[in-house]
Design a protein around this motif. Structure first.
Motif, PDB file in Angstrom:
ATOM      1  N   LEU A 127       0.865  -1.180   0.000  1.00 55.18           N
ATOM      2  CA  LEU A 127       0.000   0.000   0.000  1.00 55.18           C
ATOM      3  C   LEU A 127       0.896   1.223   0.000  1.00 55.18           C
ATOM      4  N   ARG A 128       0.712   2.081  -0.976  1.00 59.51           N
ATOM      5  CA  ARG A 128       1.480   3.332  -1.034  1.00 59.51           C
ATOM      6  C   ARG A 128       0.643   4.413  -0.338  1.00 59.51           C
ATOM      7  N   PRO A 129       1.092   4.892   0.824  1.00 54.84           N
ATOM      8  CA  PRO A 129       0.308   5.895   1.558  1.00 54.84           C
ATOM      9  C   PRO A 129       0.021   7.130   0.712  1.00 54.84           C
ATOM     10  N   GLU A 130      -1.260   7.440   0.611  1.00 53.27           N
ATOM     11  CA  GLU A 130      -1.694   8.595  -0.175  1.00 53.27           C
ATOM     12  C   GLU A 130      -2.443   9.600   0.701  1.00 53.27           C
ATOM     13  N   ARG A 131      -3.324   9.104   1.545  1.00 53.20           N
ATOM     14  CA  ARG A 131      -4.097   9.971   2.447  1.00 53.20           C
ATOM     15  C   ARG A 131      -4.020   9.422   3.863  1.00 53.20           C
ATOM     16  N   TRP A 132      -3.833  10.328   4.794  1.00 50.68           N
ATOM     17  CA  TRP A 132      -3.756   9.974   6.207  1.00 50.68           C
ATOM     18  C   TRP A 132      -4.830  10.705   6.995  1.00 50.68           C
ATOM     19  N   ASN A 133      -5.263  10.083   8.067  1.00 46.03           N
ATOM     20  CA  ASN A 133      -6.126  10.713   9.055  1.00 46.03           C
ATOM     21  C   ASN A 133      -5.617  10.200  10.399  1.00 46.03           C
ATOM     22  N   ALA A 134      -5.115  11.088  11.229  1.00 45.11           N
ATOM     23  CA  ALA A 134      -4.507  10.653  12.485  1.00 45.11           C
ATOM     24  C   ALA A 134      -4.700  11.714  13.551  1.00 45.11           C
ATOM     25  N   ALA A 135      -4.936  11.255  14.767  1.00 48.82           N
ATOM     26  CA  ALA A 135      -5.140  12.200  15.878  1.00 48.82           C
ATOM     27  C   ALA A 135      -4.833  11.532  17.199  1.00 48.82           C
ATOM     28  N   ASP A 136      -4.521  12.368  18.171  1.00 52.68           N
ATOM     29  CA  ASP A 136      -4.408  11.969  19.564  1.00 52.68           C
ATOM     30  C   ASP A 136      -5.530  12.708  20.268  1.00 52.68           C
ATOM     31  N   LEU A 137      -6.454  11.961  20.841  1.00 54.95           N
ATOM     32  CA  LEU A 137      -7.652  12.574  21.422  1.00 54.95           C
ATOM     33  C   LEU A 137      -7.550  12.787  22.927  1.00 54.95           C
ATOM     34  N   GLY A 138      -6.341  12.684  23.467  1.00 55.22           N
ATOM     35  CA  GLY A 138      -6.140  12.978  24.874  1.00 55.22           C
ATOM     36  C   GLY A 138      -6.242  11.757  25.766  1.00 55.22           C
ATOM     37  N   PRO A 139      -6.234  11.976  27.072  1.00 57.79           N
ATOM     38  CA  PRO A 139      -6.222  10.875  28.033  1.00 57.79           C
ATOM     39  C   PRO A 139      -7.419   9.942  27.878  1.00 57.79           C
ATOM     40  N   SER A 140      -7.161   8.649  28.125  1.00 64.45           N
ATOM     41  CA  SER A 140      -8.244   7.654  28.127  1.00 64.45           C
ATOM     42  C   SER A 140      -9.110   7.857  29.343  1.00 64.45           C
ATOM     43  N   HIS A 141     -10.314   7.378  29.239  1.00 62.67           N
ATOM     44  CA  HIS A 141     -11.222   7.458  30.387  1.00 62.67           C
ATOM     45  C   HIS A 141     -11.539   6.099  30.912  1.00 62.67           C
TER      46      HIS A 141
END
Length: 141
Positions: A127-141
């Motif tokens: 798979l050749r990376p073309e589009r990314w979607n990435a996030a850190d949503l903070g501390p777990s609950h």
């Protein structure tokens, strides 16, 4: 909060089990399956599967798929990558490279021998990376 390009690449390089999704036609939802994969920052994603598997056939038809990884601790973080694909021959080196991310080093050679000796026709998918979607949503609950 969005991840930087470097954070995203480092996170995706962690030995996380990915969820692969590929279109399955207009009458069905996408095929979704957990997979092991290999990735180096700024490189392609590699995985292998049975050549006759449903996901391989659908990837060949669609010419692309999405992989998503996530973790919940110490904070909820995810990354998804989508892009075009190419099929290449499976090599013992690729099987070992993928397995070494998930298994202890002393188990990798046996696993690779077992996978390669099953007689199932395997195919590697790049798979050749073309589009990314990435996030850190903070501390777990």
């Amino acid at each position: 909060m969005s991840l930087t390009v470097e954070e995203r690449a480092q996170f995706f390089a962690e030995p996380l089990v990915a969820v692969l999704s590929v279109a399955a036609g207009s009458e069905r939802g996408p095929v979704t399956a957990p997979v092991w994969y290999a990735y180096r920052p700024d490189g392609d994603v590699m995985l292998f599967t049975g050549r006759a598997s449903r996901k391989a056939r659908l990837i060949e038809q669609a010419g692309r798929f999405t992989l998503t990884v996530q973790r919940t601790s110490p904070s909820y973080r995810y990354a998804a990558v989508e892009g075009p694909t190419a099929f290449v021959a499976v090599t013992p080196e690729l099987v070992e490279r993928v397995a070494s991310r998930y298994l202890p080093a002393d188990e990798v050679p046996r696993y690779a021998r077992d996978v390669l000796s099953r007689g199932e026709e395997l195919i590697a998918i790049r798979l050749r990376p073309e589009r990314w979607n990435a996030a850190d949503l903070g501390p777990s609950h």
